[in-house]
Design an enzyme around this catalytic site. Structure first.
Site, short mmCIF file in Angstrom:
data_model
loop_
_atom_site.label_atom_id
_atom_site.label_comp_id
_atom_site.label_asym_id
_atom_site.label_seq_id
_atom_site.Cartn_x
_atom_site.Cartn_y
_atom_site.Cartn_z
N ASP A 8 0.88 -1.16 0.00
CA ASP A 8 0.00 0.00 0.00
C ASP A 8 0.92 1.21 0.00
OD1 ASP A 8 -1.63 2.12 0.61
OD2 ASP A 8 -2.27 1.37 2.57
N LYS A 70 2.88 11.23 -3.60
CA LYS A 70 1.83 10.52 -4.34
C LYS A 70 0.88 11.49 -5.04
CE LYS A 70 -1.68 6.99 -3.43
NZ LYS A 70 -2.11 6.02 -2.41
N GLU A 147 -7.20 0.52 -4.15
CA GLU A 147 -7.14 0.44 -2.68
C GLU A 147 -8.45 -0.04 -2.04
OE1 GLU A 147 -5.58 4.32 -1.82
OE2 GLU A 147 -3.64 3.77 -2.69
N ASP A 169 -12.84 5.28 1.59
CA ASP A 169 -11.39 5.31 1.83
C ASP A 169 -10.88 6.75 1.78
OD1 ASP A 169 -8.66 5.05 1.82
OD2 ASP A 169 -8.55 3.66 0.14
#
Ligand code: AMP
Length: 536
Positions: A8, A70, A147, A169
């Site tokens: 992850d 990211k 994810e 999420d």
């Protein structure tokens, strides 16, 4: 066959897991932690720090510390340090290399294969960039999975009962919501939606701006242009935010934040949860639209859901939990660890790919519609959002002008009807079309999306049979030559780090031997000088 690790790669923290027997297990890092801060730092003497070590020195070395990279994946953003410019892929590769090394130390064997997760709402270029980051780090990325889907895998692997669930999420930098159907061994994503630029970082910014404004009000000093002071303010903001998830108020205390006319000025204030909720209400509200859209696209309402899973560190914010509860009409499920379930799901997918996890079928979807630009700045959809992948779809187009012998194909991803309002994934030209009146040539454009969500486009003139095929790599992505160069750099650094590490270990052992009565091995295995003394 060697193991496939599940990673992850988060905005704020990353986590790595592996299948041990039938169970996915989180790999504890060299620092003894279950997650690793996604932070990279370059020290002035040329050392590279990754993870907790990089995070610890962020305040004193903020200009050479990279956080939340990211958010820049798939863009042409560059990190400039000294004379070197790094792509987001290269910085991410440094984090991946650390996770790979931690996994190798834990497993006692080389690791070369991985499943890496990305937000479901990542575009093609962001997925491609993530895959490239894996390659640079020396990992063969067997699969990119979403994810929320990974979280659902971790939750649903042993669920016998058929059920529809929603995964909400909210991480450090991205927000995703997916609606899934879990039925025996088939986990099917029905719809997904989200926002690639919404996450815990934005909550921190709201609090940091408020703290800076309060400091200005009380001291008359504007710290917003003092990068080192603002780094302290941001860290304090994140800490306060996290504390407010557990208590109703918290104190922020930053002594010597700036130097004023009357000497050093300190920031000290109490922040209540109510104030925090006021400051960040718009962010919580911004997650409602994607939830509505995902449910609508799945053809469901909140009452059809058996469970709502909360994933990502920011889902711990009480106002977020309350909003999800009132939206779905049920208490969110608390039985999974929001920090670890994504990596655990990725490890399960690794097991599926190796064949050690049997009879589990994962059906995911493409998050955004794909198509091409046609006359009048129009977006012509070829693959609708939420289509199950892998998928292949074709459509026939023609020329707009008489005797046109080539067409430029602009490949787009997005939901807007106006072509220019969507993201262009890349352009290519099909030439050598037979001369004919406008509208006569038949050009077949085919989109295929693989199981990673990565797009391939081809165009064929049906009259001449002439074809052009491209794997989309937008201008922001790295060329093959750049990737190869980055792989070599990464390899060189890994060897250098290993050498430095061995050198340090040798020095340390020598130092231990010189200490009267201390055994280097005993102290080495406890890793703790006090332990060695206690044993005496
Ligand atoms: P992730 O990307 O899932 O690791 O999420 C990281 C984000 O979650 C960061 O913005 C953290 O500040 C935030 N976070 C972690 N723990 C908490 C908490 N207890 N309350 C609020 N936010 C949190």
């Amino acid at each position: 066959m060697s193991r496939v690790i599940g990673i992850d790669l988060g905005t704020t923290n990353s986590c790595v897991a592996v299948m041990e027997g039938n169970e996915p297990t989180v790999i504890v890092s060299a620092d003894g932690a279950r997650t690793t801060p996604s932070v990279v730092a370059f020290t002035k003497d040329g050392e590279r720090l990754v993870g907790a070590a990089a995070k610890r020195q962020a305040v004193v070395n903020h200009q050479r510390t990279v956080q939340s990279i990211k958010r820049e994946m798939g863009s042409d953003y560059r990190v400039r340090i000294d004379n070197h410019s790094y792509t987001p892929q290269e910085i991410s590769a440094m984090i991946l290399q650390k996770l790979k090394k931690d996994a190798e130390d834990y497993l006692g064997e080389a690791v070369t294969e991985a499943v890496i997760t990305v937000p479901a709402y990542f575009t093609d270029s962001q997925r491609q960039a993530t895959k490239d980051a894996g390659r640079i780090a020396g990992l063969d990325v067997k699969r990119i999975i979403n994810e929320p889907t990974a979280a659902a895998l971790a939750y649903g692997i042993d669920k016998e009962q058929a059920q529809k669930i929603m995964v909400y999420d909210l991480g450090g930098g991205t927000f995703d919501v997916s609606v899934l159907d879990i039925n025996a061994d088939v986990i099917e994503v029905l719809a997904t939606a989200g926002n690639n630029r919404l996450g815990g970082d934005d909550f921190d910014t709201c609090v940091a701006d408020y703290l800076a404004a309060e400091f200005r009000r009380s001291s008359g000093i504007d710290v917003t242009r003092d990068a080192a002071a603002m780094q302290r303010v941001r860290e304090a903001a994140e800490k306060a935010k996290i504390e407010l998830s557990a208590s109703l108020n918290t104190t922020v205390n930053l002594p010597f934040l700036a130097m004023g006319k009357e000497g050093p000025a300190h920031l000290e204030l109490t922040l209540t949860r109510a104030k925090f909720d006021d400051l960040t209400r718009h962010l919580v509200q911004a997650t409602i639209g994607p939830m509505e859209q995902a449910l609508k696209d799945a053809g469901l309402t909140g009452s059809d859901l058996s469970k709502v899973l909360l994933v990502g560190g920011s889902s711990r914010i009480p106002a977020v939990q309350q909003m999800v509860k009132s939206f779905c009409g049920k208490e969110p499920f608390k039985g999974i660890n929001p920090d670890e379930c994504v990596a655990l799901g990725a490890a399960i997918q690794g097991g599926v790919m190796l064949g050690t996890v049997k009879s589990l079928l994962l059906l995911d979807v493409t998050p955004l519609s794909l198509g091409v630009e046609t006359v009048g700045n129009t977006f012509s959809r070829i693959v609708d959002r939420n289509t199950t992948i892998p998928v292949k779809r074709s459509q026939i187009f023609s020329t707009a002008a008489p005797f046109q012998t080539s067409v430029d194909i602009n490949v787009l991803q997005g939901e807007r009807e106006i072509a220019s309002a969507n993201k262009s994934l890349g352009r290519f030209r099909l030439s050598g079309i037979r001369r004919a009146m406008a509208g006569v040539p038949q050009i077949e454009v085919t989109f295929s999306i693989d199981a990673n969500g990565i797009v391939n486009v081809s165009a064929k003139d049906l009259g001449t049979g002439k074809a052009q095929e491209i794997t989309i790599s937008g201008s922001s992505n790295m060329s093959e030559a750049e990737i190869q160069r980055a792989m070599q750099d990464a390899q060189r650094f890994a060897e250098e780090d290993k050498r430095k590490h061995e050198e340090e270990e040798r020095r340390w052992k020598k130092h231990q031997k010189q200490q009267p009565g201390a055994s280097a091995d005993a102290a080495g295995s406890s890793g703790n000088d006090d332990g060695a003394e206690d044993a005496e």
